[in-house]
Design a protein around this motif. Structure first.
Motif, mmCIF file in Angstrom:
data_model
loop_
_atom_site.group_PDB
_atom_site.id
_atom_site.type_symbol
_atom_site.label_atom_id
_atom_site.label_comp_id
_atom_site.label_asym_id
_atom_site.label_seq_id
_atom_site.Cartn_x
_atom_site.Cartn_y
_atom_site.Cartn_z
ATOM 1 N N ASP A 72 0.760 -1.136 -0.338
ATOM 2 C CA ASP A 72 0.216 0.374 -0.399
ATOM 3 C C ASP A 72 1.106 0.856 -0.056
ATOM 4 O OD1 ASP A 72 -2.134 1.924 0.449
ATOM 5 O OD2 ASP A 72 -3.558 0.567 1.787
ATOM 6 N N VAL A 73 0.393 1.868 -1.083
ATOM 7 C CA VAL A 73 1.287 3.071 -0.675
ATOM 8 C C VAL A 73 1.458 4.246 -0.282
ATOM 9 C CG1 VAL A 73 2.321 5.870 -2.454
ATOM 10 C CG2 VAL A 73 0.942 3.344 -3.876
ATOM 11 N N VAL A 87 -10.835 -0.045 0.221
ATOM 12 C CA VAL A 87 -11.744 -0.582 -1.590
ATOM 13 C C VAL A 87 -10.777 -0.912 -2.919
ATOM 14 C CG1 VAL A 87 -13.396 -0.520 -3.229
ATOM 15 C CG2 VAL A 87 -13.553 1.304 -0.818
ATOM 16 N N ARG A 88 -11.709 -2.019 -3.239
ATOM 17 C CA ARG A 88 -10.662 -3.188 -4.341
ATOM 18 C C ARG A 88 -10.834 -2.859 -5.759
ATOM 19 N NH1 ARG A 88 -6.025 -6.839 -4.182
ATOM 20 N NH2 ARG A 88 -6.738 -7.287 -2.011
ATOM 21 N N THR A 118 -1.781 0.181 -3.781
ATOM 22 C CA THR A 118 -1.921 -1.087 -5.487
ATOM 23 C C THR A 118 -2.317 -2.055 -4.302
ATOM 24 O OG1 THR A 118 0.526 -1.197 -5.183
ATOM 25 C CG2 THR A 118 -0.990 0.448 -6.684
ATOM 26 N N ASP A 119 -2.739 -3.501 -4.890
ATOM 27 C CA ASP A 119 -2.418 -4.772 -4.492
ATOM 28 C C ASP A 119 -2.171 -5.666 -5.311
ATOM 29 O OD1 ASP A 119 -2.365 -7.365 -3.258
ATOM 30 O OD2 ASP A 119 -4.302 -7.034 -2.076
ATOM 31 N N ILE A 126 -8.083 3.837 -0.116
ATOM 32 C CA ILE A 126 -7.547 4.087 1.721
ATOM 33 C C ILE A 126 -9.524 4.193 2.508
ATOM 34 C CG2 ILE A 126 -7.792 6.774 1.654
ATOM 35 C CD1 ILE A 126 -5.364 5.967 3.973
ATOM 36 N N SER A 127 -10.302 4.302 1.436
ATOM 37 C CA SER A 127 -11.733 4.801 2.459
ATOM 38 C C SER A 127 -12.484 4.728 1.517
ATOM 39 C CB SER A 127 -11.676 6.250 2.833
ATOM 40 O OG SER A 127 -12.478 6.730 3.844
#
Length: 209
Positions: A72-73, A87-88, A118-119, A126-127
């Motif tokens: 995660d940045v 949220v992806r 990113t993943d 983030i929210s």
């Protein structure tokens, strides 16, 4: 490589330098042929935007490493985890939410704010509440760039409010109380913002028949 450099508006020499610094992922290879795709182009455009915003190559390299490792940045930028629900999204889903406004500049701003991480191949916001509110504002006709700029300003005020609450708690108890009393702080802030909006709306000139 020449085609990619041309699309990104940089020289082949610069592209080679970025590769050496591992600012972009390696190309897919078939024998002696190296294939680049839209992900490489998007990364190059993001690098250019970050450079224009004053980021250093060392800092961008750290962000690029986080992207490639699926981190995660927000972690790299020092943003602490929150109770907000992440949220992806796929890149296509993000583009669909903000049709026509997911530009390189806006992506760079969202990265800088820590809104996006990113993943793997997915993007993580983030929210959910911030994402939904931003999308709603854009659908109402507000430019995403201005929504992000407002978000940066709101964050500065929110940081000041959080510091005020933390100082209050620490004056009267242990630091562990901050998490327990967090809902009360949120209720106070939400109520005050609501009252402030009421006061602001009451100052609007009314039509006189």
């Amino acid at each position: 490589m020449a085609e990619l450099a041309g699309l990104a508006g940089i020289t082949v020499r610069t592209l080679r330098f970025y590769r050496e610094r591992k600012l972009i992922p390696p190309p897919r290879r078939e024998g002696r042929i190296a294939w680049y795709d839209d992900h490489h182009l998007a990364r190059l455009r993001t690098i250019s935007a970050l450079l224009e915003r004053g980021h250093t190559l060392n800092g961008i390299a750290e962000l690029a490493e986080a992207l490639d490792q699926g981190r995660d940045v927000a972690d790299v930028l020092g943003v602490e985890p929150t109770e907000e629900e992440p949220v992806r999204l796929t890149p296509q889903e993000l583009a669909a939410r903000f049709e026509g406004q997911v530009t390189t500049e806006n992506l760079a701003t969202a990265l800088d704010l820590g809104y996006l991480g990113t993943d793997g191949d997915d993007i993580v916001h983030i929210s959910r509440r911030l994402l939904d509110a931003s999308e709603a504002l854009v659908r109402e006709g507000f430019p995403l760039a201005e929504v992000l700029a407002a978000g940066r300003s709101v964050r500065e005020h929110a940081d000041a409010l959080a510091e005020l609450f933390a100082e209050l708690v620490l004056r009267h108890g242990p630091e562990e109380d901050m998490e327990r009393l967090r809902p009360l702080a949120r209720s106070v802030v939400e109520a005050e913002v609501s009252l402030a909006l009421d006061r602001r709306m009451s100052k609007r000139p009314r039509d006189i028949p």
